[in-house]
Write a protein that holds these residues in place. Sequence first.
Motif, PDB file in Angstrom:
ATOM      1  N   MET A   1      47.015  54.655  40.228  1.00 40.18           N
ATOM      2  CA  MET A   1      47.725  53.860  39.216  1.00 40.18           C
ATOM      3  C   MET A   1      48.071  52.467  39.769  1.00 40.18           C
ATOM      4  N   PHE A   2      48.571  52.469  40.997  1.00 40.25           N
ATOM      5  CA  PHE A   2      48.905  51.198  41.632  1.00 40.25           C
ATOM      6  C   PHE A   2      47.654  50.348  41.829  1.00 40.25           C
ATOM      7  N   LEU A   3      46.525  51.024  42.151  1.00 44.61           N
ATOM      8  CA  LEU A   3      45.270  50.298  42.345  1.00 44.61           C
ATOM      9  C   LEU A   3      44.799  49.639  41.063  1.00 44.61           C
ATOM     10  N   GLN A   4      44.965  50.314  39.955  1.00 42.45           N
ATOM     11  CA  GLN A   4      44.563  49.736  38.668  1.00 42.45           C
ATOM     12  C   GLN A   4      45.417  48.515  38.321  1.00 42.45           C
ATOM     13  N   ILE A   5      46.715  48.642  38.612  1.00 45.04           N
ATOM     14  CA  ILE A   5      47.604  47.498  38.353  1.00 45.04           C
ATOM     15  C   ILE A   5      47.215  46.307  39.231  1.00 45.04           C
ATOM     16  N   LEU A   6      46.872  46.597  40.506  1.00 35.92           N
ATOM     17  CA  LEU A   6      46.487  45.532  41.422  1.00 35.92           C
ATOM     18  C   LEU A   6      45.190  44.853  40.982  1.00 35.92           C
ATOM     19  N   VAL A   7      44.241  45.669  40.517  1.00 40.16           N
ATOM     20  CA  VAL A   7      42.962  45.102  40.033  1.00 40.16           C
ATOM     21  C   VAL A   7      43.194  44.234  38.805  1.00 40.16           C
ATOM     22  N   GLY A   8      44.026  44.726  37.907  1.00 38.84           N
ATOM     23  CA  GLY A   8      44.337  43.941  36.723  1.00 38.84           C
ATOM     24  C   GLY A   8      45.040  42.642  37.053  1.00 38.84           C
ATOM     25  N   PHE A   9      45.938  42.705  38.069  1.00 39.93           N
ATOM     26  CA  PHE A   9      46.640  41.494  38.491  1.00 39.93           C
ATOM     27  C   PHE A   9      45.661  40.454  39.023  1.00 39.93           C
ATOM     28  N   TYR A  10      44.723  40.889  39.871  1.00 40.85           N
ATOM     29  CA  TYR A  10      43.748  39.947  40.437  1.00 40.85           C
ATOM     30  C   TYR A  10      42.804  39.385  39.366  1.00 40.85           C
ATOM     31  N   ILE A  11      42.452  40.245  38.423  1.00 39.47           N
ATOM     32  CA  ILE A  11      41.597  39.748  37.330  1.00 39.47           C
ATOM     33  C   ILE A  11      42.329  38.685  36.517  1.00 39.47           C
ATOM     34  N   GLY A  12      43.593  38.988  36.182  1.00 39.78           N
ATOM     35  CA  GLY A  12      44.377  38.001  35.443  1.00 39.78           C
ATOM     36  C   GLY A  12      44.593  36.717  36.226  1.00 39.78           C
ATOM     37  N   LEU A  13      44.807  36.890  37.550  1.00 38.02           N
ATOM     38  CA  LEU A  13      44.999  35.717  38.395  1.00 38.02           C
ATOM     39  C   LEU A  13      43.720  34.880  38.455  1.00 38.02           C
ATOM     40  N   SER A  14      42.576  35.560  38.519  1.00 35.52           N
ATOM     41  CA  SER A  14      41.297  34.831  38.556  1.00 35.52           C
ATOM     42  C   SER A  14      41.077  34.049  37.265  1.00 35.52           C
ATOM     43  N   ILE A  15      41.380  34.687  36.134  1.00 33.94           N
ATOM     44  CA  ILE A  15      41.223  33.997  34.851  1.00 33.94           C
ATOM     45  C   ILE A  15      42.156  32.805  34.773  1.00 33.94           C
ATOM     46  N   TYR A  16      43.380  32.973  35.262  1.00 33.34           N
ATOM     47  CA  TYR A  16      44.353  31.875  35.237  1.00 33.34           C
ATOM     48  C   TYR A  16      43.892  30.722  36.129  1.00 33.34           C
ATOM     49  N   ILE A  17      43.331  31.084  37.302  1.00 31.95           N
ATOM     50  CA  ILE A  17      42.855  30.040  38.221  1.00 31.95           C
ATOM     51  C   ILE A  17      41.703  29.261  37.589  1.00 31.95           C
TER      52      ILE A  17
END
Length: 294
Positions: A1-17
């Motif tokens: 569960m934590f891994l999915q949240i972390l992946v989603g965070f990085y994906i969102g961060l990449s889109i924001y960047i």
Amino acid sequence: MFLQILVGFYIGLSIYIIFLFKKIFFQVSEGHLAVLTSFGKVVFKNETEKSLKTFQSGLHMKWPWQKVHFISIMEQMIDLSGDDGCTMAMASDGTLLRIDSKLRFTPLKNELYSFLFSMERSFEHIKGLFICLLHQEIGSFDKKNPINNTTKLNTEVSSFASIRSKRGLLNIQIQDFCKNKIPNSYGIEFNGVDITDILPPNELANALNAVINSQSEAQRLYALTEAECEQRLLAAKKGIAIAKAKAKAIEEDIQKISEVLSELQRNNTLNLYIERRSMEVYSDAKISYIKRTL
């Protein structure tokens, strides 16, 4: 569960960047300049002199809330023709001319504020200004370039013919007027107005076509009549020559007969010759009809 949240965070961060990268960096093409506005206020290099901060061709950075305005510094062209494909201008003699023209100008780097932000629709404003200028120059063209007395005595030259024959001079006068009278407050450098064509109104064009057709028809009829007259004259000359030849032959025959008769008269044989010829004529008649009353 934590891994999915972390992946989603990085994906969102990449889109924001990526989004932030597009907001921060901007590219300026060759032959163009860019200026920035921050919350609607233009970014100046020197605000007192209204000198804008410009960006040359290449990749540049800005704040995400700033907006980029691109402007071409290459020579630009505006078609001064109206919706009908041409603009109408009245000449000094009242002739309404149809004119196809194009305006060439270049935005000034030091006056970009005037060009971009002092006029709501800069291209339409410049177009209207130069259309008015074109009308003024065409209306006063004959007064600035009067026809000499010799030309007036030979032919009456209309404004349409005068402007059309001196189109280059009209272009030079418009260019000189713009460079000397129009200030740089519009933010452009005037390069020239190219008058591509000058057309008369439809009524005048139809009249000119009718005159040309009449002249062509008159020349055709004149050529046909001239050829027919020359042909008749040649035939008459040949007829006269033939008649002279016949008359000369008859004259020679009469002369020869006269000489023969004179010779017979001198020899006292003329009466005998006449009697013999009379008998020959009577002998040629085979049958004689004598009409008698009943």
